[in-house]
Write a protein that holds these residues in place. Structure first.
Motif, PDB file in Angstrom:
ATOM      1  N   SER A 153       0.778   2.176  -0.243  1.00  0.00           N
ATOM      2  CA  SER A 153      -0.337   2.584   0.123  1.00  0.00           C
ATOM      3  C   SER A 153      -2.241   2.774  -1.162  1.00  0.00           C
ATOM      4  O   SER A 153      -2.352   1.914  -0.443  1.00  0.00           O
ATOM      5  N   ASP A 156      -2.671  -1.399  -0.402  1.00  0.00           N
ATOM      6  CA  ASP A 156      -3.638  -1.119   0.413  1.00  0.00           C
ATOM      7  C   ASP A 156      -2.663  -2.570   0.932  1.00  0.00           C
ATOM      8  O   ASP A 156      -3.396  -3.255   1.675  1.00  0.00           O
ATOM      9  N   GLU A 158       1.608  -4.087   3.453  1.00  0.00           N
ATOM     10  CA  GLU A 158       1.881  -3.282   4.627  1.00  0.00           C
ATOM     11  C   GLU A 158       3.297  -3.869   3.644  1.00  0.00           C
ATOM     12  O   GLU A 158       3.067  -4.997   2.282  1.00  0.00           O
TER      13      GLU A 158
END
Length: 199
Positions: A153, A156, A158
């Motif tokens: 997170s 940033d 996946e």
């Protein structure tokens, strides 16, 4: 999804992890034996608490002095704390090459004192890696799935776009359960071959 980011462990990958060097330096500063220092700092769970972020850097400095029975100056303690992490130059060369193709980052189970010591002593790390995430910042340690989720997170990115590199089989397995691709690190030559396969 194609790999966008390669995340490296710190101790055991980017740096060789040699805790005996830390213990030797702390023993010298405190006038104790290395085994005694290990028992005092590691035996009671203090270091595990620091890795979870329960202690600030300043708090760690004060508590180590209290536990060892002798105040140790911040600069001396930072040097001793960092001694366990000599840089693996071969791996850093691989990181530099990888940075021309992918984003590169670090995720490590470590405390806030080490974070400050690392970035002060080796400012080039801040330039080389897009993100350097310590477990103490995210209050979660590998191999817990939450540690990867919180770190990614911050980065940033996946999970499916990440290749994770760690020397611990448990951490590699935990990252895969969290949806990351992963390889276990053994040595720089092996890692170089693994990274080439991910081009």
């Amino acid at each position: 999804m194609a790999i966008d980011t390669v995340v490296f462990d710190l101790g055991g990958v980017v740096c060789r992890y040699q805790p005996e060097l830390r213990l030797r330096e702390l023993a010298r500063l405190a006038g104790r034996e290395p085994g005694e220092v290990r028992r005092i700092l590691y035996g009671g769970g203090f270091v595990a608490q620091t890795e979870m972020g329960y202690w600030t850097a300043e708090g760690i400095v004060a508590e180590i002095g209290r536990r060892l029975g002798r105040p140790i100056g911040r600069a001396e303690l930072e040097a001793a704390w960092l001694a366990a992490f000599p840089v693996d130059d071969e791996v850093l060369d691989l990181v530099a090459r990888e940075a021309t193709r992918h984003r590169v980052a670090v995720l490590t189970n470590n405390d806030l004192l080490l974070r400050e010591a690392l970035l002060r002593a080796r400012p080039e790390f801040g330039d080389r890696f897009g993100a350097i995430v310590f477990s103490a910042e995210i209050h979660a340690v590998k191999p817990a799935a939450e540690s990867y989720r919180r770190a990614l997170s911050i980065m940033d990115v996946e999970p499916s776009a990440v290749l994770f590199v760690d020397d611990s089989e448990a951490n590699v397995a935990g990252s895969r359960l969290a949806g990351l691709s992963a390889v276990r690190f053994h040595h720089a030559q092996q890692l170089g071959a693994e990274l080439e396969r991910c081009r």
